[in-house]
Design a protein around this motif. Structure first.
Motif, PDB file in Angstrom:
ATOM      1  N   GLN A 288      36.703  15.187  -0.095  1.00  0.00           N
ATOM      2  CA  GLN A 288      35.997  14.046  -0.662  1.00  0.00           C
ATOM      3  C   GLN A 288      36.721  13.535  -1.907  1.00  0.00           C
ATOM      4  O   GLN A 288      36.870  12.319  -2.102  1.00  0.00           O
ATOM      5  CB  GLN A 288      34.554  14.422  -1.005  1.00  0.00           C
ATOM      6  CG  GLN A 288      33.733  13.263  -1.544  1.00  0.00           C
ATOM      7  CD  GLN A 288      32.362  13.693  -2.044  1.00  0.00           C
ATOM      8  OE1 GLN A 288      32.218  14.753  -2.635  1.00  0.00           O
ATOM      9  NE2 GLN A 288      31.353  12.866  -1.797  1.00  0.00           N
ATOM     10  N   ARG A 289      37.185  14.435  -2.755  1.00  0.00           N
ATOM     11  CA  ARG A 289      37.917  14.023  -3.954  1.00  0.00           C
ATOM     12  C   ARG A 289      39.183  13.264  -3.583  1.00  0.00           C
ATOM     13  O   ARG A 289      39.533  12.259  -4.218  1.00  0.00           O
ATOM     14  CB  ARG A 289      38.313  15.258  -4.776  1.00  0.00           C
ATOM     15  CG  ARG A 289      37.178  15.887  -5.530  1.00  0.00           C
ATOM     16  CD  ARG A 289      37.595  17.208  -6.117  1.00  0.00           C
ATOM     17  NE  ARG A 289      36.426  17.983  -6.500  1.00  0.00           N
ATOM     18  CZ  ARG A 289      36.428  19.292  -6.692  1.00  0.00           C
ATOM     19  NH1 ARG A 289      37.554  19.975  -6.524  1.00  0.00           N
ATOM     20  NH2 ARG A 289      35.323  19.917  -7.045  1.00  0.00           N
TER      21      ARG A 289
ATOM     22  N   GLU B  56      20.921   9.878  -8.820  1.00  0.00           N
ATOM     23  CA  GLU B  56      20.679  10.006 -10.256  1.00  0.00           C
ATOM     24  C   GLU B  56      19.517  10.943 -10.564  1.00  0.00           C
ATOM     25  O   GLU B  56      19.603  11.777 -11.485  1.00  0.00           O
ATOM     26  CB  GLU B  56      20.400   8.633 -10.869  1.00  0.00           C
ATOM     27  CG  GLU B  56      20.177   8.684 -12.375  1.00  0.00           C
ATOM     28  CD  GLU B  56      19.890   7.324 -12.966  1.00  0.00           C
ATOM     29  OE1 GLU B  56      20.347   7.053 -14.093  1.00  0.00           O
ATOM     30  OE2 GLU B  56      19.188   6.527 -12.307  1.00  0.00           O
TER      31      GLU B  56
ATOM     32  N   ILE C 147      38.368   9.777  -2.571  1.00  0.00           N
ATOM     33  CA  ILE C 147      38.055   8.963  -3.742  1.00  0.00           C
ATOM     34  C   ILE C 147      39.326   8.597  -4.510  1.00  0.00           C
ATOM     35  O   ILE C 147      39.464   7.485  -5.023  1.00  0.00           O
ATOM     36  CB  ILE C 147      37.067   9.719  -4.657  1.00  0.00           C
ATOM     37  CG1 ILE C 147      35.692   9.843  -3.973  1.00  0.00           C
ATOM     38  CG2 ILE C 147      36.932   9.032  -6.005  1.00  0.00           C
ATOM     39  CD1 ILE C 147      34.729  10.769  -4.678  1.00  0.00           C
TER      40      ILE C 147
ATOM     41  N   SER D  62      38.356  10.691 -10.580  1.00  0.00           N
ATOM     42  CA  SER D  62      37.904  11.039  -9.230  1.00  0.00           C
ATOM     43  C   SER D  62      36.746  12.029  -9.288  1.00  0.00           C
ATOM     44  O   SER D  62      35.816  11.950  -8.476  1.00  0.00           O
ATOM     45  CB  SER D  62      39.059  11.606  -8.406  1.00  0.00           C
ATOM     46  OG  SER D  62      39.577  12.792  -8.971  1.00  0.00           O
TER      47      SER D  62
ATOM     48  N   ARG E 201      20.683  14.451 -10.351  1.00  0.00           N
ATOM     49  CA  ARG E 201      21.585  14.816 -11.449  1.00  0.00           C
ATOM     50  C   ARG E 201      20.807  15.055 -12.747  1.00  0.00           C
ATOM     51  O   ARG E 201      21.049  16.032 -13.461  1.00  0.00           O
ATOM     52  CB  ARG E 201      22.623  13.719 -11.661  1.00  0.00           C
ATOM     53  CG  ARG E 201      23.683  13.662 -10.579  1.00  0.00           C
ATOM     54  CD  ARG E 201      24.775  12.667 -10.918  1.00  0.00           C
ATOM     55  NE  ARG E 201      24.406  11.296 -10.584  1.00  0.00           N
ATOM     56  CZ  ARG E 201      24.137  10.341 -11.456  1.00  0.00           C
ATOM     57  NH1 ARG E 201      24.182  10.609 -12.765  1.00  0.00           N
ATOM     58  NH2 ARG E 201      23.821   9.115 -11.070  1.00  0.00           N
TER      59      ARG E 201
ATOM     60  N   THR F 230      27.153  13.100 -16.661  1.00  0.00           N
ATOM     61  CA  THR F 230      26.497  12.576 -15.458  1.00  0.00           C
ATOM     62  C   THR F 230      25.151  13.242 -15.212  1.00  0.00           C
ATOM     63  O   THR F 230      24.376  12.772 -14.374  1.00  0.00           O
ATOM     64  CB  THR F 230      27.394  12.772 -14.219  1.00  0.00           C
ATOM     65  OG1 THR F 230      27.752  14.154 -14.094  1.00  0.00           O
ATOM     66  CG2 THR F 230      28.649  11.916 -14.325  1.00  0.00           C
TER      67      THR F 230
ATOM     68  N   LEU G 221      28.997  11.172  -9.262  1.00  0.00           N
ATOM     69  CA  LEU G 221      28.054  10.057  -9.183  1.00  0.00           C
ATOM     70  C   LEU G 221      27.593   9.762  -7.761  1.00  0.00           C
ATOM     71  O   LEU G 221      26.705   8.925  -7.561  1.00  0.00           O
ATOM     72  CB  LEU G 221      28.666   8.806  -9.814  1.00  0.00           C
ATOM     73  CG  LEU G 221      28.841   8.860 -11.334  1.00  0.00           C
ATOM     74  CD1 LEU G 221      29.565   7.628 -11.839  1.00  0.00           C
ATOM     75  CD2 LEU G 221      27.493   9.026 -12.043  1.00  0.00           C
ATOM     76  N   THR G 222      28.168  10.444  -6.766  1.00  0.00           N
ATOM     77  CA  THR G 222      27.652  10.293  -5.402  1.00  0.00           C
ATOM     78  C   THR G 222      26.331  11.037  -5.234  1.00  0.00           C
ATOM     79  O   THR G 222      25.596  10.793  -4.276  1.00  0.00           O
ATOM     80  CB  THR G 222      28.656  10.814  -4.356  1.00  0.00           C
ATOM     81  OG1 THR G 222      28.858  12.223  -4.539  1.00  0.00           O
ATOM     82  CG2 THR G 222      29.989  10.081  -4.460  1.00  0.00           C
ATOM     83  N   VAL G 223      26.031  11.945  -6.157  1.00  0.00           N
ATOM     84  CA  VAL G 223      24.741  12.649  -6.150  1.00  0.00           C
ATOM     85  C   VAL G 223      23.686  11.710  -6.722  1.00  0.00           C
ATOM     86  O   VAL G 223      23.923  11.057  -7.752  1.00  0.00           O
ATOM     87  CB  VAL G 223      24.819  13.938  -6.994  1.00  0.00           C
ATOM     88  CG1 VAL G 223      23.467  14.643  -7.052  1.00  0.00           C
ATOM     89  CG2 VAL G 223      25.893  14.870  -6.432  1.00  0.00           C
TER      90      VAL G 223
ATOM     91  N   ALA H  34      33.584  10.066 -10.237  1.00  0.00           N
ATOM     92  CA  ALA H  34      33.110   9.302  -9.082  1.00  0.00           C
ATOM     93  C   ALA H  34      32.448  10.212  -8.061  1.00  0.00           C
ATOM     94  O   ALA H  34      31.437   9.846  -7.445  1.00  0.00           O
ATOM     95  CB  ALA H  34      34.276   8.548  -8.445  1.00  0.00           C
ATOM     96  N   GLN H  35      32.998  11.399  -7.896  1.00  0.00           N
ATOM     97  CA  GLN H  35      32.393  12.348  -6.959  1.00  0.00           C
ATOM     98  C   GLN H  35      31.022  12.799  -7.457  1.00  0.00           C
ATOM     99  O   GLN H  35      30.062  12.872  -6.680  1.00  0.00           O
ATOM    100  CB  GLN H  35      33.313  13.549  -6.780  1.00  0.00           C
ATOM    101  CG  GLN H  35      32.800  14.557  -5.740  1.00  0.00           C
ATOM    102  CD  GLN H  35      33.763  15.709  -5.550  1.00  0.00           C
ATOM    103  OE1 GLN H  35      34.394  16.172  -6.503  1.00  0.00           O
ATOM    104  NE2 GLN H  35      33.893  16.167  -4.319  1.00  0.00           N
TER     105      GLN H  35
END
Length: 224
Positions: free
Chosen positions: A21-22, A111, A25, A101, A114, A196, A107-109, A104-105
């Motif tokens: 995934q990283r 909010e 991205i 990266s 998190r 995050t 932030l796919t979780v 961004a990874q």
């Protein structure tokens, strides 16, 4: 090739998925900033290097140690850094690619998830656990582990609590395997990891930078 510890082998699928995934991205950054045209080749090289990193990861207590999760989440960046250095990518560029990266990874979780994780980390219950684990860390049961102290906040302090790391598992790993020049990039990821989750991290020195300790100070970020 050396074997992967059974604890990490059990989590290997999730770690490999996170690495892929990283790399997805980071694809545009690898092309535009690192000036690497054959990104598919870079992906293969990174995943091959990650296989090596997995065999090198030290066992520090498995599920019983909070630091095992740090190794599993962040050690893959050593593989990325090694491969990019071989391709003569400048260190600042490597640091930027890894940090952006990773953010961004994270932030796919969602909010809400998190922020809930951040509240749990800052909770009194977790602080009590951190105090206990800090004391146990000084027994140095695992030579490659972290050693740290819990820091209470006092009158006039602007933080809720802190952790002073006196020995760092990543520093030990980097010294053993020749990764010292890419080690600071791992340190830089901490700020994104906490921000995050709605936590402010202040840190003015690191072991990787030559200081005697890493002085983490945590405080809650007020949500609007």
């Amino acid at each position: 090739m050396a074997e992967i510890h059974s604890f990490y082998e059990a989590h290997r699928g999730a770690m490999e998925a996170a690495m892929l995934q990283r790399l997805d991205i980071a694809e545009a950054m690898l092309r535009d900033r690192a000036q690497l045209s054959d990104v598919d080749r870079i992906r293969r090289e990174v995943m091959d290097e990650f296989e090596i990193v997995l065999t090198q990861m030290p066992y520090v207590g498995g599920a019983a140690s909070r630091m095992s999760d740090f190794f599993m989440r962040l050690m893959g960046f050593m593989a990325i850094g090694r491969v990019l250095r071989r391709h003569r990518v400048a260190l600042p560029v490597i640091g930027d690619i890894e940090r952006e990266s990773y953010k961004a990874q994270l932030l796919t979780v969602p909010e809400a998830e998190r922020l809930a994780s951040g509240r749990q980390f800052m909770s009194r219950e977790n602080q009590a656990l951190l105090r206990e684990q800090a004391v146990k860390s000084h027994a140095e049961e695992y030579p490659e582990d972290f050693v740290y102290d819990f820091v209470e906040s006092g009158p006039g302090d602007s933080f809720d609590f802190g952790i002073d790391y006196k020995a760092c598992g990543f520093c030990k790993f980097a010294a053993r395997h020749g990764d010292k020049e890419i080690l600071p990039h791992i340190c830089g990821l901490d700020f994104e990891a906490y921000a995050t989750r709605g936590i402010r991290l202040e840190r003015t020195q690191t072991l990787a930078g030559g200081a005697s300790r890493c002085n983490f100070r945590f405080s809650r970020v007020e949500q609007e």
